[in-house]
Design an enzyme around this catalytic site. Structure first.
Site, mmCIF file in Angstrom:
data_model
loop_
_atom_site.group_PDB
_atom_site.id
_atom_site.type_symbol
_atom_site.label_atom_id
_atom_site.label_comp_id
_atom_site.label_asym_id
_atom_site.label_seq_id
_atom_site.Cartn_x
_atom_site.Cartn_y
_atom_site.Cartn_z
ATOM 1 N N GLY A 61 -34.381 117.648 -12.621
ATOM 2 C CA GLY A 61 -35.498 117.583 -13.541
ATOM 3 C C GLY A 61 -36.727 116.843 -13.044
ATOM 4 N N PRO A 62 -36.601 115.576 -12.649
ATOM 5 C CA PRO A 62 -37.784 114.806 -12.229
ATOM 6 C C PRO A 62 -38.531 115.427 -11.054
ATOM 7 C CG PRO A 62 -35.924 113.344 -12.647
ATOM 8 C CD PRO A 62 -35.389 114.742 -12.694
ATOM 9 N N ASP A 63 -37.835 116.175 -10.198
ATOM 10 C CA ASP A 63 -38.474 116.766 -9.016
ATOM 11 C C ASP A 63 -39.258 118.031 -9.337
ATOM 12 O OD1 ASP A 63 -37.363 114.777 -7.558
ATOM 13 O OD2 ASP A 63 -35.923 116.025 -6.479
ATOM 14 N N THR A 64 -38.680 118.909 -10.172
ATOM 15 C CA THR A 64 -39.235 120.270 -10.283
ATOM 16 C C THR A 64 -39.435 120.761 -11.710
ATOM 17 O OG1 THR A 64 -37.060 121.362 -10.315
ATOM 18 C CG2 THR A 64 -38.009 120.850 -8.152
ATOM 19 N N ARG A 65 -39.070 119.961 -12.698
ATOM 20 C CA ARG A 65 -39.085 120.458 -14.081
ATOM 21 C C ARG A 65 -40.433 121.065 -14.457
ATOM 22 N NH1 ARG A 65 -38.464 115.942 -16.644
ATOM 23 N NH2 ARG A 65 -36.185 115.952 -16.732
ATOM 24 N N GLY A 93 -21.798 112.254 -21.108
ATOM 25 C CA GLY A 93 -20.354 112.445 -21.152
ATOM 26 C C GLY A 93 -19.951 113.758 -20.514
ATOM 27 N N GLU A 127 -22.532 121.527 -10.432
ATOM 28 C CA GLU A 127 -22.952 122.908 -10.668
ATOM 29 C C GLU A 127 -22.933 123.711 -9.373
ATOM 30 O OE1 GLU A 127 -26.052 121.788 -14.304
ATOM 31 O OE2 GLU A 127 -26.798 122.576 -12.394
#
Length: 545
Positions: A61-65, A93, A127
């Site tokens: 997220g922080p890199d490419t969102r 969780g 993932e």
């Protein structure tokens, strides 16, 4: 001046006005696809395994969102490709993981966006490992990596920022887990991918892989692969030229089925697309006049977009130039597909490439018959010979095969043998005679409902018409079910009646034969000229609208 003008304009205008349709400029999130990027917190119910996703995006997220991920995601949504995008920062969780795995298993294409800090996220690594495992188990899964501001060698060898990430993970995870993640990075790092990535290039590759894995699963599409391939090849989707294709053949041969399959196959490649059904029937039932302002509005709306338009079942009443204008005025790469029983109609379209849908092969005819007569791909041994005789007699017309097969479902041999005799007594070229065999076996109530639908209620909500039939004691629930089981009608997604044009023609011909000279002696009147004649001569005491 042009009897079809308002019909097409209003149809397209309604499509334009709907907020969720394919003419909308704003990208819409498909209802079947859930994304935690659009939620306020994690919820396992969001990751529904019934979402039928095609593409799974994995990213840090922080890199490419707000960069390549967001651009690519909306690019795919606008192309109507069902895409799952989540944000690993929202995970809390381990409870959500099983549902996330199900979404990955059902997706066909994986797009990991490997950025500088991708390996710092345990969720991203999990993932990626799952993607690699799914790909090993099923070659139908494709991994298309994007190396975003990172050297693929660092991904393969876990060097640079990736080395630092694994030093941190070593404090919290055992050696086996770390090795699984490293193996996954090595395997993906060796795949052909993009550096930085341009959204349309990535999209073209994704669409190409989805097309290669496209499967036609419904009974109606038996034996259609050759037609599909031929028409798609002629559309030449990579060409900037505006291309028109005319699909022709006798009624019931499968023209609409082929056009629908092609439309579903390629529509994602266009900015705007629509499929207009039953043009001939609509023009027959409606007196439509000219509206040049509406035409200008439609052309202005689509003139700057690459469009795909399919017009199904056109005849000589449809004036191509008057409604669509010159094809070269449309945006480069636009495509038009027409279907018609009359090849002469299509030859009037300048530059139209013609494709004939011929009879089904015997093997495909037999398979289609068995699907409807036995609900399986082959015939039981004691019915095999009789089945082959019926298929040979019925000919290679898909509609006839479906209707006859549905008629024979769960019937005894005596009924089968009687049906075969009736088929042999009909003309080889007379389709309606063969379809009428199924009509003749209906109960009185089902016959009346069939004729009502054919003459009046195609496209009408099932519930609305059922009120009248209930008052007439026609038992609409059971009668409609019988007609559906016999493949004589269908009920659409919006609960509307649908009927093949040949069966609709059969119903109207049955009513017309009640009295060919005097419309007022028939049980139903649906044409404007006949209605005027009846009213003008004071020959009517009751009209059913």
């Amino acid at each position: 001046m042009l009897p079809a003008l308002i019909f097409l304009c209003k149809w397209l205008f309604r499509r334009w006005r709907r907020s969720s349709n394919t003419w909308n400029d704003s990208p819409q999130l498909p209802e079947s696809v859930s994304s935690s990027a659009y939620t306020s917190g994690p919820d396992a119910s969001l990751f529904s395994p019934t979402s039928n996703c095609e593409v799974f995006l994995s990213f840090r997220g922080p890199d490419t969102r707000h960069e390549i991920t967001d651009v690519l995601y909306h690019f795919l949504l606008r192309s109507k490709i069902r895409t799952f995008k989540h944000d690993e920062d929202l995970h809390e969780g381990e409870g959500i993981w099983p549902s996330l795995v199900e979404v990955m298993k059902e997706s066909k294409v994986y797009v990991p966006i490997l950025s500088e800090n991708y390996a710092h996220s345990k969720w991203c690594l999990k993932e990626l490992a799952e993607m690699v495992d799914c790909r090993r188990q099923d070659k139908g899964h494709i991994i298309l990596p994007i190396f975003y501001k990172v050297d693929p060698r660092d991904v393969r060898k876990q060097s640079g920022a990736y080395e630092e990430a694994f030093k941190r993970h070593a404090r919290n995870f055992d050696g086996k887990t770390l090795q699984i993640w490293k193996d996954a990075l090595k395997e993906v790092g060796e795949l052909k991918g993009w550096h930085g990535a341009i959204a349309d290039e990535v999209f073209d590759n994704i669409w190409s892989h989805l097309s290669e894995n496209y499967e036609l699963m419904t009974d109606e599409l038996v034996g259609i692969d050759g037609h599909l391939k031929a028409v798609v090849e002629r559309l030449d989707l990579n060409s900037k030229a505006v291309t028109t294709v005319g699909i022709h053949g006798i009624g019931g041969i499968g023209k609409t089925t082929v056009a629908t399959a092609v439309y579903n196959r390629v529509c994602a490649r266009f900015d705007r697309h629509c499929f207009v059904e039953d043009v001939r029937e609509t023009l027959e039932r409606r007196d439509v006049s000219s509206d040049s302002e509406g035409i200008r509005m439609i052309k202005d709306r689509v003139s700057h977009h690459k469009v795909l338009i399919v017009l199904d079942d056109v005849d000589d009443k449809f004036k191509f130039d008057g409604i669509l204008g010159k094809f070269e005025t449309f945006f480069p790469g636009s495509r038009f597909i027409f279907t018609s029983r009359n090849i002469k109609v299509l030859t009037l379209v300048e530059g139209c490439w013609l494709y004939e849908v011929g009879e089904m092969s015997y093997e495909h005819s037999f398979e289609l018959f068995c699907k409807h007569a036995f609900r399986m791909d082959s015939a039981p041994h004691d019915y095999a010979t009789l089945s082959r005789d019926i298929v040979s007699t019925a000919g290679g017309l898909p509609l006839t095969i479906k209707v006859v097969g549905s008629l024979l479902f769960e019937e005894g041999k005596a009924f089968w043998e009687e049906t075969l005799l009736r088929l042999r007594e009909t003309s080889e070229t007379e389709v309606l005679e063969r379809l009428k065999i199924s009509y003749d076996t209906l109960e009185y109530e089902a016959k009346e409902i069939f004729l009502d639908i054919a003459c009046f209620y195609v496209g009408t909500d099932r519930e609305i018409a059922s009120y009248m039939w209930s008052d007439c004691r026609f038992y609409p629930i059971s009668s409609i079910n019988v007609l559906i089981q016999r493949s004589m009608i269908k009920v659409g997604d919006n609960n509307e009646f649908k009927m093949h044009d040949q069966l609709r023609d059969l119903g109207k011909e049955i009513v017309h034969e009640e009295d060919t000279e005097h419309p007022w002696m028939r049980s139903r009147i649906w044409l404007g000229d006949d209605t005027f004649q009846v009213l003008h001569n004071n020959k009517v005491c009751f009209i059913c609208f």
